[in-house]
Structure formats: structure tokens, C-alpha cells
Design a protein around this motif. Structure first.
Motif, PDB file in Angstrom:
ATOM      1  N   ILE A 165       0.857  -1.185   0.000  1.00 19.93           N
ATOM      2  CA  ILE A 165       0.000   0.000   0.000  1.00 19.93           C
ATOM      3  C   ILE A 165       0.897   1.240   0.000  1.00 19.93           C
ATOM      4  O   ILE A 165       1.642   1.486   0.949  1.00 19.93           O
ATOM      5  CB  ILE A 165      -0.925   0.007   1.239  1.00 19.93           C
ATOM      6  N   LYS A 166       0.801   1.997  -1.083  1.00 22.32           N
ATOM      7  CA  LYS A 166       1.616   3.203  -1.212  1.00 22.32           C
ATOM      8  C   LYS A 166       0.778   4.474  -1.120  1.00 22.32           C
ATOM      9  O   LYS A 166       1.313   5.550  -0.872  1.00 22.32           O
ATOM     10  CB  LYS A 166       2.373   3.172  -2.535  1.00 22.32           C
ATOM     11  N   SER A 167      -0.549   4.339  -1.338  1.00 20.26           N
ATOM     12  CA  SER A 167      -1.415   5.516  -1.279  1.00 20.26           C
ATOM     13  C   SER A 167      -2.751   5.130  -0.647  1.00 20.26           C
ATOM     14  O   SER A 167      -3.315   4.086  -0.950  1.00 20.26           O
ATOM     15  CB  SER A 167      -1.638   6.098  -2.669  1.00 20.26           C
ATOM     16  N   ILE A 168      -3.221   6.008   0.233  1.00 20.41           N
ATOM     17  CA  ILE A 168      -4.464   5.770   0.960  1.00 20.41           C
ATOM     18  C   ILE A 168      -5.333   7.010   0.860  1.00 20.41           C
ATOM     19  O   ILE A 168      -4.849   8.134   1.053  1.00 20.41           O
ATOM     20  CB  ILE A 168      -4.189   5.451   2.439  1.00 20.41           C
ATOM     21  N   LEU A 169      -6.607   6.797   0.572  1.00 17.63           N
ATOM     22  CA  LEU A 169      -7.602   7.865   0.617  1.00 17.63           C
ATOM     23  C   LEU A 169      -8.422   7.645   1.877  1.00 17.63           C
ATOM     24  O   LEU A 169      -9.012   6.577   2.067  1.00 17.63           O
ATOM     25  CB  LEU A 169      -8.501   7.823  -0.623  1.00 17.63           C
ATOM     26  N   LEU A 170      -8.426   8.639   2.759  1.00 16.29           N
ATOM     27  CA  LEU A 170      -9.182   8.577   4.002  1.00 16.29           C
ATOM     28  C   LEU A 170     -10.378   9.494   3.893  1.00 16.29           C
ATOM     29  O   LEU A 170     -10.226  10.698   3.709  1.00 16.29           O
ATOM     30  CB  LEU A 170      -8.290   8.979   5.192  1.00 16.29           C
ATOM     31  N   LEU A 171     -11.560   8.917   4.010  1.00  6.51           N
ATOM     32  CA  LEU A 171     -12.800   9.691   3.970  1.00  6.51           C
ATOM     33  C   LEU A 171     -13.159  10.067   5.398  1.00  6.51           C
ATOM     34  O   LEU A 171     -13.484   9.210   6.209  1.00  6.51           O
ATOM     35  CB  LEU A 171     -13.926   8.867   3.341  1.00  6.51           C
ATOM     36  N   GLY A 172     -13.068  11.343   5.719  1.00  6.54           N
ATOM     37  CA  GLY A 172     -13.308  11.812   7.082  1.00  6.54           C
ATOM     38  C   GLY A 172     -11.995  11.931   7.829  1.00  6.54           C
ATOM     39  O   GLY A 172     -11.248  10.967   7.935  1.00  6.54           O
ATOM     40  N   LEU A 173     -11.707  13.092   8.344  1.00  4.68           N
ATOM     41  CA  LEU A 173     -10.445  13.347   9.040  1.00  4.68           C
ATOM     42  C   LEU A 173     -10.607  13.275  10.551  1.00  4.68           C
ATOM     43  O   LEU A 173      -9.791  12.663  11.233  1.00  4.68           O
ATOM     44  CB  LEU A 173      -9.897  14.721   8.646  1.00  4.68           C
ATOM     45  N   TYR A 218     -16.256  14.139  -3.950  1.00  3.10           N
ATOM     46  CA  TYR A 218     -14.894  13.898  -4.434  1.00  3.10           C
ATOM     47  C   TYR A 218     -14.822  12.540  -5.133  1.00  3.10           C
ATOM     48  O   TYR A 218     -14.250  12.416  -6.222  1.00  3.10           O
ATOM     49  CB  TYR A 218     -13.910  13.953  -3.261  1.00  3.10           C
ATOM     50  N   LEU A 219     -15.385  11.512  -4.507  1.00  2.00           N
ATOM     51  CA  LEU A 219     -15.359  10.171  -5.095  1.00  2.00           C
ATOM     52  C   LEU A 219     -16.057  10.143  -6.451  1.00  2.00           C
ATOM     53  O   LEU A 219     -15.615   9.440  -7.364  1.00  2.00           O
ATOM     54  CB  LEU A 219     -16.031   9.163  -4.158  1.00  2.00           C
ATOM     55  N   LYS A 220     -17.119  10.904  -6.597  1.00  2.85           N
ATOM     56  CA  LYS A 220     -17.868  10.927  -7.863  1.00  2.85           C
ATOM     57  C   LYS A 220     -17.064  11.553  -8.995  1.00  2.85           C
ATOM     58  O   LYS A 220     -17.183  11.137 -10.143  1.00  2.85           O
ATOM     59  CB  LYS A 220     -19.178  11.693  -7.687  1.00  2.85           C
ATOM     60  N   ARG A 221     -16.241  12.553  -8.677  1.00  2.00           N
ATOM     61  CA  ARG A 221     -15.570  13.292  -9.752  1.00  2.00           C
ATOM     62  C   ARG A 221     -14.086  12.938  -9.920  1.00  2.00           C
ATOM     63  O   ARG A 221     -13.498  13.238 -10.951  1.00  2.00           O
ATOM     64  CB  ARG A 221     -15.730  14.786  -9.554  1.00  2.00           C
ATOM     65  N   SER A 222     -13.480  12.328  -8.917  1.00  2.00           N
ATOM     66  CA  SER A 222     -12.036  12.082  -8.968  1.00  2.00           C
ATOM     67  C   SER A 222     -11.677  10.975  -9.946  1.00  2.00           C
ATOM     68  O   SER A 222     -12.371   9.971 -10.049  1.00  2.00           O
ATOM     69  CB  SER A 222     -11.513  11.713  -7.582  1.00  2.00           C
ATOM     70  N   ARG A 223     -10.569  11.161 -10.628  1.00  2.00           N
ATOM     71  CA  ARG A 223     -10.010  10.126 -11.499  1.00  2.00           C
ATOM     72  C   ARG A 223      -8.738   9.536 -10.885  1.00  2.00           C
ATOM     73  O   ARG A 223      -8.143   8.636 -11.439  1.00  2.00           O
ATOM     74  CB  ARG A 223      -9.690  10.716 -12.872  1.00  2.00           C
ATOM     75  N   LYS A 224      -8.351  10.077  -9.732  1.00  2.00           N
ATOM     76  CA  LYS A 224      -7.126   9.620  -9.057  1.00  2.00           C
ATOM     77  C   LYS A 224      -7.360   8.229  -8.473  1.00  2.00           C
ATOM     78  O   LYS A 224      -8.433   7.912  -7.994  1.00  2.00           O
ATOM     79  CB  LYS A 224      -6.752  10.601  -7.958  1.00  2.00           C
ATOM     80  N   GLU A 230     -19.536   1.400  -3.829  1.00  2.86           N
ATOM     81  CA  GLU A 230     -19.410   1.591  -5.287  1.00  2.86           C
ATOM     82  C   GLU A 230     -18.580   2.840  -5.597  1.00  2.86           C
ATOM     83  O   GLU A 230     -17.690   2.804  -6.450  1.00  2.86           O
ATOM     84  CB  GLU A 230     -20.811   1.725  -5.895  1.00  2.86           C
ATOM     85  N   LEU A 231     -18.849   3.937  -4.898  1.00  2.00           N
ATOM     86  CA  LEU A 231     -18.083   5.174  -5.116  1.00  2.00           C
ATOM     87  C   LEU A 231     -16.613   4.989  -4.734  1.00  2.00           C
ATOM     88  O   LEU A 231     -15.718   5.424  -5.448  1.00  2.00           O
ATOM     89  CB  LEU A 231     -18.689   6.320  -4.303  1.00  2.00           C
ATOM     90  N   SER A 232     -16.376   4.314  -3.604  1.00  2.00           N
ATOM     91  CA  SER A 232     -14.995   4.076  -3.170  1.00  2.00           C
ATOM     92  C   SER A 232     -14.240   3.222  -4.169  1.00  2.00           C
ATOM     93  O   SER A 232     -13.055   3.456  -4.440  1.00  2.00           O
ATOM     94  CB  SER A 232     -14.988   3.415  -1.798  1.00  2.00           C
ATOM     95  N   MET A 233     -14.895   2.237  -4.745  1.00  2.00           N
ATOM     96  CA  MET A 233     -14.252   1.320  -5.699  1.00  2.00           C
ATOM     97  C   MET A 233     -13.770   2.058  -6.946  1.00  2.00           C
ATOM     98  O   MET A 233     -12.814   1.631  -7.574  1.00  2.00           O
ATOM     99  CB  MET A 233     -15.204   0.196  -6.090  1.00  2.00           C
ATOM    100  N   ARG A 234     -14.393   3.176  -7.280  1.00  2.00           N
ATOM    101  CA  ARG A 234     -13.967   3.946  -8.446  1.00  2.00           C
ATOM    102  C   ARG A 234     -12.539   4.482  -8.278  1.00  2.00           C
ATOM    103  O   ARG A 234     -11.862   4.767  -9.259  1.00  2.00           O
ATOM    104  CB  ARG A 234     -14.910   5.136  -8.667  1.00  2.00           C
TER     105      ARG A 234
END
Length: 156
Positions: A54-62, A115-121, A150-154
Motif C-alpha cells: 500500500i503506497k497511497s491511501i484515501l481517508l474519507l473523514g479526518l 470527491y469520489l464521484k468526480r475524482s479520477r485519481k 461503489e463510489l470508493s471502488m472507483r
């Protein structure tokens, strides 16, 4: 303190500092204890179960950044992007919970689901730590669980 989204308070319990949102604990920090004994430890450890590094993590909620501190301990090379909708929560995390000591962290003030809906990262892992609280209860946002997944999987 009343924010645009929450009622937050910062409480000191001996050497521990806790962030409460409408009476629910949303984060904790102790100068010597790296693990919290709360569910955040398990959430931060979840990427250790991945089959690939794991080199990159997206955390939803800080919240106060509790998960970030533990990720830095367990996966020190991981880049973390944390999304938080409430700028006052972000400020409190930096002001009271030593978030400035976090490594490889980028914090964005944004709605995580938008963010999940629009991000391509793409990220190696997505951790969802979004909760809402009032004086009587804590719950997940009003989004169907399958839609959240589903949004997270994108982004994977």
C-alpha cells in the motif's frame, strides 16, 4: 464550538486530548500512546491485509487525525489524502492534535462523496471514517452502503 456542520469540543483528560462532535468521541491523541484502543486502530490496520504493498491511501473523514497517526506508524511510506468537509475540524486537528507532525499527508476540505464521484485519481486503499452525530446517537451518512462502496471502488 459551533461549526457549519457540527458542534465540536476539545477535551483534555489528563495527558489525552479528545475531540467530541455533539458528545460523541471523534478522535483522540496522547503524547506517548501510539495506539488508541478505539476502532481507529483496526481501521488504520486494514490496509495491512492487502495482497500488494500500500503506497497511497484515501481517508474519507479526518476528525482529529487519529487514523492518520496510526497509519504513519504502521505504513510509514504510504501517502495519505484525507478528505474532511468541515474546515473547523481540520483547523482543530492541526491546532490540538499535532496533525502537523503527520508524514506524507495531504488534507482536502471537501465533501468526500462528491470527491469520489468526480475524482479520477487512483489509490491503493480507501478507508471510510465518515460519521454523523447528535446528542443521542452516531450514524453513517444518508447514503446507501452499497453506493458508498461503489463510489470508493472507483478510486481503487
Amino acid at each position: 464550538m459551533k461549526t457549519a456542520y457540527n458542534h465540536i469540543s476539545i477535551k483534555r483528560l489528563n495527558r489525552r486530548i479528545e475531540m467530541e462532535v455533539s458528545g460523541a468521541t471523534f478522535g483522540t491523541w496522547h503524547p506517548e500512546l501510539l495506539l488508541t484502543g478505539y476502532y481507529w486502530d483496526a481501521l488504520a490496520a486494514a490496509p495491512l491485509l492487502a495482497e500488494k504493498p500500500i503506497k497511497s491511501i484515501l481517508l474519507l473523514g479526518l476528525g482529529s487525525g487519529t487514523v492518520i497517526r496510526t497509519i504513519n506508524l504502521l505504513l510509514p511510506e504510504a501517502n495519505i489524502t484525507a478528505l474532511e468537509i468541515d474546515s473547523d475540524i481540520i483547523d482543530a486537528a492541526y491546532d490540538h492534535f499535532h496533525l502537523n507532525e503527520a508524514k506524507k499527508l495531504k488534507v482536502l476540505c471537501t465533501d468526500a462523496y462528491k470527491y469520489l464521484k468526480r475524482s479520477r485519481k487512483k489509490y491503493d486503499a480507501v478507508l471510510d471514517d465518515i460519521f454523523i452525530a447528535d446528542a443521542e446517537n452516531t450514524w453513517r451518512p444518508d447514503i446507501a452502503p452499497h453506493k458508498s462502496v461503489e463510489l470508493s471502488m472507483r478510486c481503487l
